[in-house]
Enzyme design. Structure first.
Site, PDB file in Angstrom:
ATOM      1  N   ASP A  18      10.839 -68.739  35.980  1.00 50.76           N
ATOM      2  CA  ASP A  18      11.866 -68.858  34.937  1.00 50.76           C
ATOM      3  C   ASP A  18      12.167 -67.524  34.268  1.00 50.76           C
ATOM      4  O   ASP A  18      13.270 -67.316  33.769  1.00 50.76           O
ATOM      5  CB  ASP A  18      11.471 -69.920  33.918  1.00 50.76           C
ATOM      6  CG  ASP A  18      11.595 -71.324  34.497  1.00 50.76           C
ATOM      7  OD1 ASP A  18      11.092 -72.280  33.894  1.00 50.76           O
ATOM      8  OD2 ASP A  18      12.209 -71.452  35.592  1.00 50.76           O
ATOM      9  N   HIS A  27      17.065 -75.334  35.037  1.00 52.84           N
ATOM     10  CA  HIS A  27      16.986 -75.690  36.461  1.00 52.84           C
ATOM     11  C   HIS A  27      18.069 -76.682  36.877  1.00 52.84           C
ATOM     12  O   HIS A  27      18.567 -77.461  36.057  1.00 52.84           O
ATOM     13  CB  HIS A  27      15.619 -76.329  36.765  1.00 52.84           C
ATOM     14  CG  HIS A  27      14.470 -75.449  36.426  1.00 52.84           C
ATOM     15  ND1 HIS A  27      13.217 -75.937  36.131  1.00 52.84           N
ATOM     16  CD2 HIS A  27      14.360 -74.094  36.300  1.00 52.84           C
ATOM     17  CE1 HIS A  27      12.396 -74.957  35.854  1.00 52.84           C
ATOM     18  NE2 HIS A  27      13.066 -73.797  35.950  1.00 52.84           N
ATOM     19  N   LYS A  77      19.991 -86.400  35.629  1.00 56.84           N
ATOM     20  CA  LYS A  77      18.679 -86.559  34.985  1.00 56.84           C
ATOM     21  C   LYS A  77      18.832 -87.365  33.712  1.00 56.84           C
ATOM     22  O   LYS A  77      19.718 -87.118  32.904  1.00 56.84           O
ATOM     23  CB  LYS A  77      18.090 -85.180  34.642  1.00 56.84           C
ATOM     24  CG  LYS A  77      17.838 -84.307  35.867  1.00 56.84           C
ATOM     25  CD  LYS A  77      17.423 -82.903  35.494  1.00 56.84           C
ATOM     26  CE  LYS A  77      17.276 -82.056  36.752  1.00 56.84           C
ATOM     27  NZ  LYS A  77      17.082 -80.622  36.424  1.00 56.84           N
ATOM     28  N   TYR A  86      11.324 -88.113  32.993  1.00 54.79           N
ATOM     29  CA  TYR A  86      12.743 -88.165  33.343  1.00 54.79           C
ATOM     30  C   TYR A  86      12.960 -88.677  34.753  1.00 54.79           C
ATOM     31  O   TYR A  86      12.213 -88.351  35.676  1.00 54.79           O
ATOM     32  CB  TYR A  86      13.411 -86.803  33.137  1.00 54.79           C
ATOM     33  CG  TYR A  86      12.784 -85.627  33.831  1.00 54.79           C
ATOM     34  CD1 TYR A  86      11.590 -85.084  33.387  1.00 54.79           C
ATOM     35  CD2 TYR A  86      13.398 -85.039  34.924  1.00 54.79           C
ATOM     36  CE1 TYR A  86      11.018 -83.993  34.005  1.00 54.79           C
ATOM     37  CE2 TYR A  86      12.841 -83.938  35.543  1.00 54.79           C
ATOM     38  CZ  TYR A  86      11.653 -83.427  35.075  1.00 54.79           C
ATOM     39  OH  TYR A  86      11.094 -82.327  35.701  1.00 54.79           O
TER      40      TYR A  86
HETATM   41  C1  LIG Z   1      10.742 -80.487  39.830  1.00 55.21           C
HETATM   42  C2  LIG Z   1       9.579 -80.720  40.776  1.00 55.21           C
HETATM   43  C3  LIG Z   1       8.588 -79.787  40.939  1.00 55.21           C
HETATM   44  N1  LIG Z   1       7.558 -80.035  41.801  1.00 55.21           N
HETATM   45  C4  LIG Z   1       6.475 -79.032  41.916  1.00 55.21           C
HETATM   46  C5  LIG Z   1       6.945 -77.623  42.204  1.00 55.21           C
HETATM   47  C6  LIG Z   1       5.864 -76.789  41.530  1.00 55.21           C
HETATM   48  O1  LIG Z   1       4.744 -76.645  42.399  1.00 55.21           O
HETATM   49  C7  LIG Z   1       5.441 -77.623  40.335  1.00 55.21           C
HETATM   50  C8  LIG Z   1       6.081 -77.191  39.033  1.00 55.21           C
HETATM   51  O2  LIG Z   1       7.485 -77.094  39.273  1.00 55.21           O
HETATM   52  P1  LIG Z   1       8.397 -76.388  38.195  1.00 55.21           P
HETATM   53  O3  LIG Z   1       7.709 -75.133  37.720  1.00 55.21           O
HETATM   54  O4  LIG Z   1       9.799 -76.261  38.775  1.00 55.21           O
HETATM   55  O5  LIG Z   1       8.384 -77.450  37.031  1.00 55.21           O
HETATM   56  P2  LIG Z   1       9.265 -77.352  35.675  1.00 55.21           P
HETATM   57  O6  LIG Z   1       9.325 -75.941  35.217  1.00 55.21           O
HETATM   58  O7  LIG Z   1       8.713 -78.393  34.785  1.00 55.21           O
HETATM   59  O8  LIG Z   1      10.725 -77.736  36.127  1.00 55.21           O
HETATM   60  C9  LIG Z   1      11.260 -79.011  35.892  1.00 55.21           C
HETATM   61  O9  LIG Z   1      11.683 -79.071  34.562  1.00 55.21           O
HETATM   62  C10 LIG Z   1      13.014 -78.654  34.323  1.00 55.21           C
HETATM   63  C11 LIG Z   1      13.299 -78.700  32.848  1.00 55.21           C
HETATM   64  C12 LIG Z   1      13.964 -79.455  35.113  1.00 55.21           C
HETATM   65  O10 LIG Z   1      15.039 -79.862  34.668  1.00 55.21           O
HETATM   66  C13 LIG Z   1      13.598 -79.756  36.491  1.00 55.21           C
HETATM   67  O11 LIG Z   1      13.630 -81.147  36.699  1.00 55.21           O
HETATM   68  C14 LIG Z   1      12.317 -79.252  36.961  1.00 55.21           C
HETATM   69  O12 LIG Z   1      12.630 -78.052  37.628  1.00 55.21           O
HETATM   70  O13 LIG Z   1       5.856 -78.963  40.647  1.00 55.21           O
HETATM   71  C15 LIG Z   1       7.459 -81.194  42.539  1.00 55.21           C
HETATM   72  O14 LIG Z   1       6.510 -81.394  43.320  1.00 55.21           O
HETATM   73  N2  LIG Z   1       8.466 -82.123  42.401  1.00 55.21           N
HETATM   74  C16 LIG Z   1       9.519 -81.945  41.552  1.00 55.21           C
HETATM   75  O15 LIG Z   1      10.393 -82.842  41.453  1.00 55.21           O
END
Ligand SMILES: Cc1cn([C@H]2C[C@H](O)[C@@H](COP(=O)(O)OP(=O)(O)O[C@H]3O[C@H](C)C(=O)[C@H](O)[C@H]3O)O2)c(=O)[nH]c1=O
Length: 185
Positions: A170, A62, A72, A132
């Site tokens: 993803d 991401h 980050k 992070y």
């Molecule tokens: C990143 C983020 C997400 N969200 C919400 C959006 C979704 O409803 C839920 C899960 O989001 P996501 O599936 O994108 O989470 P990860 O798969 O852990 O993604 C993160 O982890 C990878 C490794 C990264 O580098 C990014 O910082 C970030 O995208 O949290 C938020 O409310 N705030 C935020 O800052």
């Protein structure tokens, strides 16, 4: 704090000092002035945490695009992960190249990933927590991704590829070949 400059320009591994005694240890995890002087003159505006229950979970790759591109500072506060950054800065001599390293609660190291990189990780043990800091707030409309197992990038994930646990988002990220030049070197 120990700094290791890494092969992809801008990336750095930071290992805080742990002051041990009979009770355990104390460690200064982050200091704004030290970071600005030694790593980058960056301001962190948000801190995130994610928990992944099963080993072989992959989150990423991401990044956010301007005006919400994010640097980050990543650390693993429970368990052990394989953390990856991919250089997506157009014109970079290492464009499309990846760097990966283990981050663990046991060693306490941190990976600094400036804006211009896609970030992801795979969990190596159960019950991993990463914490992070980021230099721009979350912006859903600025959120972009890159396919975690794109053969053109060739990340050597130390987890079973066929059984990786991923979000639907993803699984459907675009390959490097379809990536617009969001960042300039
Ligand atoms: C990143 C983020 C997400 N969200 C919400 C959006 C979704 O409803 C839920 C899960 O989001 P996501 O599936 O994108 O989470 P990860 O798969 O852990 O993604 C993160 O982890 C990878 C490794 C990264 O580098 C990014 O910082 C970030 O995208 O949290 C938020 O409310 N705030 C935020 O800052």
């Amino acid at each position: 704090m120990k700094i290791e400059r890494l092969p992809l320009a801008g990336l750095a591994m930071i290992t805080p000092t742990r002051l041990g005694d009979h009770r355990g240890y104390f460690s200064e995890i982050f200091k704004d002035g030290w970071f600005r002087e030694n790593i980058e003159d960056a301001t962190f505006v948000q801190e995130n945490e994610s928990f992944s229950a099963a080993p072989g979970t992959v989150r990423g790759l991401h990044f956010q695009i301007d005006p919400f591109a994010q640097g980050k500072l990543v650390r693993c506060i429970a368990g052990k992960i394989f953390d990856v950054a991919v250089d997506i800065r157009a014109g970079s001599p290492t464009y499309g190249q990846w760097f990966g390293t283990e981050l663990s609660m046991e060693k306490g190291e941190q990976l600094w990933i400036p804006a211009g990189f896609a970030h992801g990780f795979a969990t190596l043990v159960p019950d991993c927590i990463i914490s992070y800091k980021v230099t721009s707030p979350y912006s859903a409309v600025s959120d972009r991704g890159l396919l975690w197992n794109d053969p053109a990038i060739g990340i050597e994930w130390p987890v079973p590829i066929d059984n990786a646990i991923l979000s639907g988002k993803d699984r459907a990220q675009p390959p490097l070949a379809d990536l617009p030049p969001f960042f300039q070197y």
